[in-house]
Motif scaffolding. Structure first.
Motif, PDB file in Angstrom:
ATOM      1  N   ASP A   1       0.435  -0.539  -0.336  1.00  0.00           N
ATOM      2  CA  ASP A   1       0.162  -0.126   0.496  1.00  0.00           C
ATOM      3  C   ASP A   1       0.964   0.951   0.170  1.00  0.00           C
ATOM      4  N   LYS A   2       0.909   2.013  -0.895  1.00  0.00           N
ATOM      5  CA  LYS A   2       1.766   2.633  -1.240  1.00  0.00           C
ATOM      6  C   LYS A   2       1.506   4.277  -0.369  1.00  0.00           C
ATOM      7  N   VAL A   3       0.598   4.554  -0.237  1.00  0.00           N
ATOM      8  CA  VAL A   3       0.092   5.010   1.112  1.00  0.00           C
ATOM      9  C   VAL A   3       0.365   5.259   2.615  1.00  0.00           C
ATOM     10  N   ILE A   4      -0.126   3.913   3.217  1.00  0.00           N
ATOM     11  CA  ILE A   4       0.896   3.460   4.345  1.00  0.00           C
ATOM     12  C   ILE A   4       2.269   3.402   4.299  1.00  0.00           C
TER      13      ILE A   4
ATOM     14  N   LYS B   1       4.044   5.483   2.345  1.00  0.00           N
ATOM     15  CA  LYS B   1       4.603   6.620   2.914  1.00  0.00           C
ATOM     16  C   LYS B   1       4.695   7.525   4.130  1.00  0.00           C
ATOM     17  N   GLU B   2       3.679   6.930   4.825  1.00  0.00           N
ATOM     18  CA  GLU B   2       2.857   7.462   6.181  1.00  0.00           C
ATOM     19  C   GLU B   2       3.942   6.692   7.675  1.00  0.00           C
ATOM     20  N   ILE B   3       4.609   5.616   6.886  1.00  0.00           N
ATOM     21  CA  ILE B   3       5.491   5.166   8.002  1.00  0.00           C
ATOM     22  C   ILE B   3       6.719   5.606   7.447  1.00  0.00           C
ATOM     23  N   LEU B   4       7.148   5.563   6.291  1.00  0.00           N
ATOM     24  CA  LEU B   4       8.351   6.353   6.206  1.00  0.00           C
ATOM     25  C   LEU B   4       8.381   7.973   6.748  1.00  0.00           C
ATOM     26  N   THR B   5       7.228   8.487   6.652  1.00  0.00           N
ATOM     27  CA  THR B   5       7.223  10.128   7.221  1.00  0.00           C
ATOM     28  C   THR B   5       7.443  10.206   8.420  1.00  0.00           C
TER      29      THR B   5
END
Length: 380
Positions: free
Chosen positions: A135-138, A140-144
């Motif tokens: 999931d690309k959105v999840i 990015k949230e974790i990376l951020t």
């Protein structure tokens, strides 16, 4: 001592079905070269049924798939509850699964859940690592949340009461942007947009593949980089590879799309190792390793990066089951890192056994509840 039996699974119902065949063929040859394993292959047809080993082997070697699938379906009762996976019972005892199923089933955690229910070791990340990273959105949230630099983004859903407009996108992210189906891989459901018409067309395409869509800011003067990562607790990071397609960078509209990755990359310029300042190389490798850890990955992954005109790197996304075709950069990165195909495939199998052994040490015990004693409600 008898050889361990490795079962390679490939195919699946994703848009990367044919890519998976090519990856499986190369892994099969690599494992065969080691001389250490007994090998079987199992093709997963686009209808989701696992095929017998004989037909699967023919399909892996590029035989016409449709008649072989039709023959198999006629030989079974497809209405039986376990019919989709029934072919597994006809194999010799399985020591470890080696999934080479790109996209749906293989990279979203589905197959890993099956392997765990079957109590068998497998190559690659656990279910949660695949599911999160797919999931690309999840992702990015974790990376951020973990301070790993990535590009600015917005999210929109197919049934939003107030759809994400081009005016908002342009204001928040600038132009151009990339529009991506949240749960897809290998540039499927991804488009570049720099105006209202292109944005609406991109949304329509992405919504074919998922109900959630990521809209991502572009990077100025980009170069695209890839890094291979393998291991469980002791993590190895490969040399960094760069690729440049025609008309990419500056105001160019070129980018590394599906065709460039898997169909025709004769015009793509590759560079291994990528020519980068030492501090940038070190930063990218550190970012790749940290992302691998926080996303709960194991066994193998490829980390895709963008680097801007000022040599600032941004982590694009992980690929938890990277392609292993003759065109795949992941395959070449390890060659340049002094790990050939046979050694790499062997290491991945050993990582799978290692992860399984550690999983068995985790306690799932519970205490019996005994007789229920329910409290009173409102004095009754």
């Amino acid at each position: 001592m008898s050889k361990k039996h490795v079962v390679l699974l490939f195919g699946g119902n994703s848009s990367e079905h044919d890519v998976s065949k090519r990856s499986a063929y190369n892994y099969y040859q690599a494992l065969k070269e080691t001389g250490k394993y007994d090998l079987s292959v199992v093709a997963i047809a686009q209808n989701g049924f696992f095929l017998d080993a004989k037909r699967s082997f023919e399909i892996m070697n590029q035989a016409d798939e449709a008649p072989l699938v039709a023959e198999y379906m006629e030989s079974i009762n497809p209405t039986e509850t376990l019919a989709p996976i029934a072919a597994l019972k006809d194999l010799p005892p399985i020591d470890i699964f080696f999934p080479v199923v790109h996209g749906n089933l293989g990279e979203d955690g589905t197959l890993q859940g099956l392997f765990r229910l079957l109590k068998k070791p497998y190559v690659g990340a656990a279910l949660r690592g695949h599911a999160i990273s797919f999931d690309k959105v999840i992702t990015k949230e974790i990376l951020t949340a973990n301070g790993i630099r990535n590009t600015k983004y917005l999210v929109t859903y197919q049934n939003d009461d107030q759809p994400l407009t081009w005016a908002t996108v342009e204001k928040e992210l600038g132009s151009p942007v990339f529009v991506k189906a949240a749960n897809q891989g290998s540039s499927v459901g991804i488009s570049r947009a720099e105006n209202e018409a292109e944005y609406q067309a991109a949304l329509a395409d992405s919504f074919k593949y998922d109900r959630k869509v990521l809209v991502e800011a572009a990077v100025n003067g980009p170069r695209e980089l890839e890094v291979g990562v393998i291991g469980n607790d002791d993590i190895l990071v490969s040399e960094i590879g760069a690729h440049q397609v025609p008309d990419q960078g500056g105001d160019g509209k070129g980018w590394y799309d599906y065709k460039s990755k898997f169909v025709d990359n004769s015009a793509v310029a590759f560079e291994i190792p990528a020519k980068l300042p030492e501090d940038v190389t070190a930063e990218i490798k550190a970012m790749a390793k940290k992302a691998y850890q926080v996303l709960n990955l194991a066994g193998e992954a490829r980390m895709d990066f963008l680097i801007d005109e000022n040599n600032v790197p941004y982590l694009g996304e992980p690929n938890t089951l990277p392609g292993f075709t003759n065109m795949s950069l992941f395959k070449r990165l390890w060659d340049y890192s002094d790990i050939n195909n046979a050694k790499l495939a062997d290491m991945m199998v050993q990582y799978g056994f290692e992860a399984y052994e550690k999983e068995q040490q985790i306690s799932y015990s519970f205490e019996s509840l005994g007789e229920e004693k329910v409290g009173t409600f409102n004095g009754q």
